[in-house]
Design a protein around this motif. Structure first.
Motif, PDB file in Angstrom:
ATOM      1  N   PHE A   1      34.525  37.244  13.365  1.00  0.00           N
ATOM      2  CA  PHE A   1      34.706  38.087  14.618  1.00  0.00           C
ATOM      3  C   PHE A   1      34.731  39.638  14.301  1.00  0.00           C
ATOM      4  O   PHE A   1      35.984  40.085  14.281  1.00  0.00           O
ATOM      5  CB  PHE A   1      35.651  37.874  15.623  1.00  0.00           C
ATOM      6  N   PRO A   2      33.949  40.220  13.581  1.00  0.00           N
ATOM      7  CA  PRO A   2      34.000  41.798  13.237  1.00  0.00           C
ATOM      8  C   PRO A   2      34.701  42.625  14.272  1.00  0.00           C
ATOM      9  O   PRO A   2      33.948  42.750  15.432  1.00  0.00           O
ATOM     10  CB  PRO A   2      32.681  41.985  12.583  1.00  0.00           C
ATOM     11  N   ASN A   3      35.516  43.331  14.187  1.00  0.00           N
ATOM     12  CA  ASN A   3      36.335  44.288  15.172  1.00  0.00           C
ATOM     13  C   ASN A   3      35.817  45.591  14.933  1.00  0.00           C
ATOM     14  O   ASN A   3      35.568  46.190  13.882  1.00  0.00           O
ATOM     15  CB  ASN A   3      37.612  44.008  15.208  1.00  0.00           C
TER      16      ASN A   3
ATOM     17  N   VAL B   1      41.032  47.657  16.630  1.00  0.00           N
ATOM     18  CA  VAL B   1      41.204  47.047  17.882  1.00  0.00           C
ATOM     19  C   VAL B   1      40.366  45.955  18.146  1.00  0.00           C
ATOM     20  O   VAL B   1      39.198  45.778  17.352  1.00  0.00           O
ATOM     21  CB  VAL B   1      40.621  48.186  18.921  1.00  0.00           C
ATOM     22  N   GLN B   2      40.547  45.076  18.899  1.00  0.00           N
ATOM     23  CA  GLN B   2      39.839  43.806  18.911  1.00  0.00           C
ATOM     24  C   GLN B   2      38.562  43.668  20.211  1.00  0.00           C
ATOM     25  O   GLN B   2      38.467  42.919  20.754  1.00  0.00           O
ATOM     26  CB  GLN B   2      41.070  42.853  19.252  1.00  0.00           C
ATOM     27  N   TRP B   3      37.968  44.937  19.802  1.00  0.00           N
ATOM     28  CA  TRP B   3      36.605  44.696  20.842  1.00  0.00           C
ATOM     29  C   TRP B   3      35.678  44.382  19.354  1.00  0.00           C
ATOM     30  O   TRP B   3      35.551  44.960  18.416  1.00  0.00           O
ATOM     31  CB  TRP B   3      36.075  46.155  21.179  1.00  0.00           C
ATOM     32  N   CYS B   4      35.091  42.830  19.596  1.00  0.00           N
ATOM     33  CA  CYS B   4      34.386  42.155  18.611  1.00  0.00           C
ATOM     34  C   CYS B   4      33.105  41.719  18.569  1.00  0.00           C
ATOM     35  O   CYS B   4      32.478  41.403  19.865  1.00  0.00           O
ATOM     36  CB  CYS B   4      35.217  41.118  18.183  1.00  0.00           C
ATOM     37  N   ASP B   5      32.239  41.776  17.578  1.00  0.00           N
ATOM     38  CA  ASP B   5      31.022  41.195  17.497  1.00  0.00           C
ATOM     39  C   ASP B   5      31.198  39.600  17.133  1.00  0.00           C
ATOM     40  O   ASP B   5      32.576  39.242  16.874  1.00  0.00           O
ATOM     41  CB  ASP B   5      30.226  41.828  16.466  1.00  0.00           C
ATOM     42  N   ALA B   6      30.219  38.823  17.116  1.00  0.00           N
ATOM     43  CA  ALA B   6      30.586  37.447  16.337  1.00  0.00           C
ATOM     44  C   ALA B   6      29.493  37.586  15.224  1.00  0.00           C
ATOM     45  O   ALA B   6      28.251  37.807  15.521  1.00  0.00           O
ATOM     46  CB  ALA B   6      30.111  36.383  17.481  1.00  0.00           C
ATOM     47  N   LEU B   7      29.923  36.940  14.081  1.00  0.00           N
ATOM     48  CA  LEU B   7      29.110  36.633  13.072  1.00  0.00           C
ATOM     49  C   LEU B   7      29.244  35.409  12.349  1.00  0.00           C
ATOM     50  O   LEU B   7      30.462  34.782  12.102  1.00  0.00           O
ATOM     51  CB  LEU B   7      29.460  37.827  11.996  1.00  0.00           C
ATOM     52  N   GLU B   8      28.162  34.816  12.284  1.00  0.00           N
ATOM     53  CA  GLU B   8      28.130  33.239  11.651  1.00  0.00           C
ATOM     54  C   GLU B   8      27.194  33.395  10.146  1.00  0.00           C
ATOM     55  O   GLU B   8      25.990  33.700  10.216  1.00  0.00           O
ATOM     56  CB  GLU B   8      27.851  32.231  12.568  1.00  0.00           C
ATOM     57  N   ILE B   9      27.889  32.669   9.276  1.00  0.00           N
ATOM     58  CA  ILE B   9      26.984  32.605   7.918  1.00  0.00           C
ATOM     59  C   ILE B   9      27.087  31.313   7.475  1.00  0.00           C
ATOM     60  O   ILE B   9      28.216  30.684   7.310  1.00  0.00           O
ATOM     61  CB  ILE B   9      27.365  33.529   6.714  1.00  0.00           C
ATOM     62  N   LEU B  10      25.854  30.452   7.296  1.00  0.00           N
ATOM     63  CA  LEU B  10      25.889  28.950   6.800  1.00  0.00           C
ATOM     64  C   LEU B  10      25.136  29.068   5.585  1.00  0.00           C
ATOM     65  O   LEU B  10      23.965  29.521   5.688  1.00  0.00           O
ATOM     66  CB  LEU B  10      25.559  28.290   8.004  1.00  0.00           C
TER      67      LEU B  10
END
Length: 268
Positions: free
Chosen positions: A4-6, A33-42
């Protein structure tokens, strides 16, 4: 692998001088600060990059996440991956969301493929992607100097404080922001100012971009004033704008903003 990039906020931002390479030397305190995107890598058989959430302008093929992957792919012969970015942090806000996404791609790939890259090595890759990307490798409060990519630890503790960040939907490009500033060496460094009580920051800790952007966008100046009226110990625009934040002792108050504003509230 999911992470979760912040975002980050700038506690002060001084533009000191223009560099021969066209960039600017600055000083600022970067604070996560914890305003976050979500990032998934598989791992995947074919490379694939998808996005959801807030729309990201521009060609997806030039996204910083892809550039980060290609850096390590070329250097370490990585296999294909499926990468999905869910965008929550607004763009053109001065919150570093795109830089965080790119840095987290480097971090995730380092773990996913056991590259065993050091913090310094990851930061050097991140510096090739953007001036503040390297900050998000360690993601700890720092005093940033030069292009914003040279760090010393910041001895600052804001535990017990909360923050409201308000993005009014005004997209300010980096070029627009820097086009209005006149570099100047300040009387006091940000590192020195931050040693003082937070109640003193209002009169000492400045973001140099406000001087030219507030007259152009009065809505931003009004936002800052509203946060002070609501009891903020300190309020400022972050980065080159247009997000404005307020820092509050204890819990932040419940405030009402126009519906099209994007708001984050949480502990520091």
């Amino acid at each position: 692998m999911l992470d979760f990039p912040n975002a980050k906020i700038n506690l002060g931002l001084q533009i000191i001088e223009k560099r021969p390479d066209g960039f600017h030397n600055l000083e600022s305190c970067f604070y996560p600060v914890q305003w976050c995107d979500a990032l998934e890598i598989l791992p995947a058989t074919e490379h694939n990059f998808t996005m959801s959430g807030l729309p990201v302008p521009g060609n997806p093929d030039t996204n910083l996440c892809l550039k980060a992957y290609k850096l390590l792919e070329e250097a370490h012969n990585l296999p294909p991956v499926h990468m999905h970015l869910h965008k929550v942090i607004p763009m053109g806000a001065g919150l570093g969301g795109g830089s965080a996404d790119a840095a987290f791609v480097l971090r995730i790939l380092n773990k996913l493929f056991d590259l065993n890259l050091s913090v310094e090595s990851l930061q050097n890759y991140a510096r090739q992607l953007g001036s503040d990307c390297a900050f998000f490798v360690e993601n700890k409060p720092v005093i940033a100097i030069e292009r914003g990519d040279v760090f010393t630890p910041a001895t600052i503790d804001l535990s017990g404080y909360s923050c409201i960040i308000v993005y009014p939907g005004i997209h300010i490009t980096t070029a627009e922001a820097y086009g209005g500033v006149t570099p100047d060496k300040p009387a006091s460094s940000i590192a020195e100012i931050l040693q003082q009580d937070i109640q003193q920051w209002k009169n000492l800790l400045v973001n140099d971009f406000e001087k030219s952007l507030f007259p152009k966008y009065p809505e931003l100046a009004q936002l800052k004033e509203n946060l002070y009226e609501a009891g903020a110990a300190y309020a400022s625009m972050t980065g080159s704008g247009s997000a404005v934040y307020g820092i509050f002792k204890g819990d932040a108050p419940e405030l009402i903003f126009p519906k099209h504003y994007l708001i984050w509230k949480g502990l520091l």
